[in-house]
Design an enzyme around this catalytic site. Structure first.
Site, mmCIF file in Angstrom:
data_model
loop_
_atom_site.group_PDB
_atom_site.id
_atom_site.type_symbol
_atom_site.label_atom_id
_atom_site.label_comp_id
_atom_site.label_asym_id
_atom_site.label_seq_id
_atom_site.Cartn_x
_atom_site.Cartn_y
_atom_site.Cartn_z
ATOM 1 N N TYR A 121 -7.994 0.053 -3.730
ATOM 2 C CA TYR A 121 -6.933 0.649 -4.559
ATOM 3 C C TYR A 121 -5.996 -0.456 -5.028
ATOM 4 O O TYR A 121 -6.114 -1.608 -4.615
ATOM 5 C CB TYR A 121 -6.143 1.661 -3.725
ATOM 6 C CG TYR A 121 -5.595 1.032 -2.477
ATOM 7 C CD1 TYR A 121 -4.358 0.413 -2.473
ATOM 8 C CD2 TYR A 121 -6.351 1.002 -1.294
ATOM 9 C CE1 TYR A 121 -3.879 -0.208 -1.334
ATOM 10 C CE2 TYR A 121 -5.877 0.371 -0.160
ATOM 11 C CZ TYR A 121 -4.644 -0.222 -0.184
ATOM 12 O OH TYR A 121 -4.172 -0.856 0.925
ATOM 13 N N THR A 174 0.819 -1.213 0.000
ATOM 14 C CA THR A 174 0.000 0.000 0.000
ATOM 15 C C THR A 174 0.851 1.259 0.000
ATOM 16 O O THR A 174 0.446 2.299 -0.512
ATOM 17 C CB THR A 174 -0.935 -0.025 1.231
ATOM 18 O OG1 THR A 174 -1.803 -1.137 1.070
ATOM 19 C CG2 THR A 174 -1.753 1.232 1.375
ATOM 20 N N THR A 210 1.598 -4.440 4.200
ATOM 21 C CA THR A 210 1.454 -4.740 5.627
ATOM 22 C C THR A 210 0.849 -6.130 5.883
ATOM 23 O O THR A 210 1.022 -6.676 6.964
ATOM 24 C CB THR A 210 0.573 -3.677 6.320
ATOM 25 O OG1 THR A 210 -0.705 -3.656 5.694
ATOM 26 C CG2 THR A 210 1.210 -2.319 6.278
ATOM 27 N N SER A 262 1.262 -7.500 -0.910
ATOM 28 C CA SER A 262 2.011 -8.516 -0.147
ATOM 29 C C SER A 262 1.183 -9.757 0.186
ATOM 30 O O SER A 262 1.720 -10.751 0.649
ATOM 31 C CB SER A 262 2.616 -7.918 1.114
ATOM 32 O OG SER A 262 1.659 -7.823 2.136
HETATM 33 N N1 ASP Z 1 -2.836 -5.498 0.799
HETATM 34 C C1 ASP Z 1 -1.764 -4.574 1.070
HETATM 35 C C2 ASP Z 1 -0.454 -5.332 1.039
HETATM 36 O O1 ASP Z 1 -0.181 -6.049 1.958
HETATM 37 C C3 ASP Z 1 -1.987 -3.915 2.368
HETATM 38 C C4 ASP Z 1 -0.922 -2.955 2.794
HETATM 39 O O2 ASP Z 1 0.151 -2.856 2.273
HETATM 40 O O3 ASP Z 1 -1.234 -2.210 3.755
HETATM 41 O O4 ASP Z 1 0.281 -5.226 0.105
#
Ligand code: ASP
Length: 352
Positions: A46, A32, A112, A79
């Site tokens: 997004y 993100t 995350t 991720s």
């Molecule tokens: N879905 C995203 C990821 O893990 C969430 C984030 O980065 O906050 O890439």
């Protein structure tokens, strides 16, 4: 003439200044923090991993005041799609950077969702002689009040700081510093999502300065500097899967399917202190008897130790200690690169 002398002096002082600054490499993997939405108000729906690392670096010019920075794009993914392949790529590049005398520290930008798994994996396989700080963001870069810029600045400040030396792999997000072993994501959307339920954060970043809690200095599990597992040369990792326990469950369908797909180990995300539905457990006991699988009991609760009865020890179950299921999976994968001996693996779970 005077202008030329001033010019030369200025160039000398600029290059001395550049030399004095630590050299930090930022390895970008997406998430993100590199995400973009159509509207400033959007914090869901997004596309994570759409902005390149140079754009992220240029968006936080303050970072150049405290470090010489170079950015590398390792991947650009959400991720939730993290893979062993990217882990091995990160491991390879980080191993080189740990030996590169021109580099003082590394920041990894990461989604995350699975940051805790990558951080724990890296902490177990690297000789982390220099700080390696993972960071990310909960709000996309395009959002009003996006958290990525501050998180990136803080991670860089931490990686460049004297205080971080010899602390190995860390996660720095939302002004807190966490050990890779204990940190976990606890909220789906809120920016204050990362916590260490069993031990708390190991420090803070206040106005760009790292401050560590005194207690974290004595926790043997807080950070690993020496690699616990040597995965040099490995092209793949053993397959380990997670089976969830829930009410009215007790079927062996998922376990059978994982076994059929080549699983070498199963983590059971048990209820409470690691309890497993008896029907499921009977099947696992049989598999343990036949030496088909290694089975680790963990808990879906989110904190606390999973104890084993003497009967369970005799049956061959391993306790995940207080690792959550996704972290227990990482440790079992790595343990299986070394041994299938249950007592030995239990020692790793007690130690790491
Ligand atoms: N879905 C995203 C990821 O893990 C969430 C984030 O980065 O906050 O890439």
């Amino acid at each position: 003439m005077r202008n030329i002398i001033y010019g030369v002096l200025l160039m000398i002082s600029l290059s001395v200044n550049a030399l004095a600054k630590p050299h930090i490499v930022i390895l970008a993997t997406g998430g993100t923090i590199a995400g973009e939405a159509k509207s400033e108000l959007a914090t869901t729906g997004y596309k994570a991993g759409s902005i390149a690392i140079d754009t992220l670096i240029n968006a936080v010019p303050e970072m150049k005041e405290i470090a010489n920075i170079s950015g590398e794009q390792i991947a650009n993914i959400d991720s939730s799609n993290m893979s062993d392949e990217i882990w091995l790529k990160l491991y390879g590049r980080l191993s080189e950077l740990m030996e590169d005398s021109s580099v003082d520290g590394v920041v990894i930008t990461h989604g995350t969702d699975t940051m805790e798994e990558s951080a724990y994996f890296l902490s177990l396989v690297l000789d982390a002689k220099k700080p390696i700080v993972l960071t990310g963001a909960m709000r996309p870069a395009s959002a009003m009040s996006a958290d990525g810029a501050k998180n990136l600045y803080n991670a860089l400040a931490l990686a460049a700081s004297k205080e971080a030396r010899s602390r190995g792999v860390m996660v720095a997000i939302n002004d807190r510093i966490f050990s890779p072993r204990d940190v976990t994501k606890t909220h789906t959307l809120n920016i204050d999502t990362f916590k260490s339920p069993n031990s708390g954060e190991i420090g803070y970043i206040i106005d760009g300065k790292a401050v560590f809690n005194t207690l974290s200095q004595v926790s043997p599990k807080a950070a690993f500097k020496k690699a616990a597992f040597n995965i040099k040369g490995l092209k793949s990792l053993p397959k380990v899967d997670i089976v969830y326990t829930y009410s009215n469950d007790g079927s062996k369908v998922a376990i059978e399917a994982f076994l059929g797909a080549g699983s070498k180990g199963i983590i059971v995300a048990g209820s409470g202190a690691g309890s497993i539905h008896q029907n499921q457990k009977d099947y696992l006991i049989q598999l343990l008897k036949d030496k088909k699988l290694v089975v680790v009991k963990s808990s879906r609760v989110g904190s606390g130790i999973v104890p084993l009865s003497s009967e369970e020890v005799a049956q061959g179950f391993i306790s995940a200690n207080n690792l959550n299921p996704q972290k227990a999976r990482v440790l079992l994968m790595l343990s299986l690169t070394k041994t299938k001996d249950i007592k030995e693996i239990q020692k790793y779970f007690n130690m790491y």
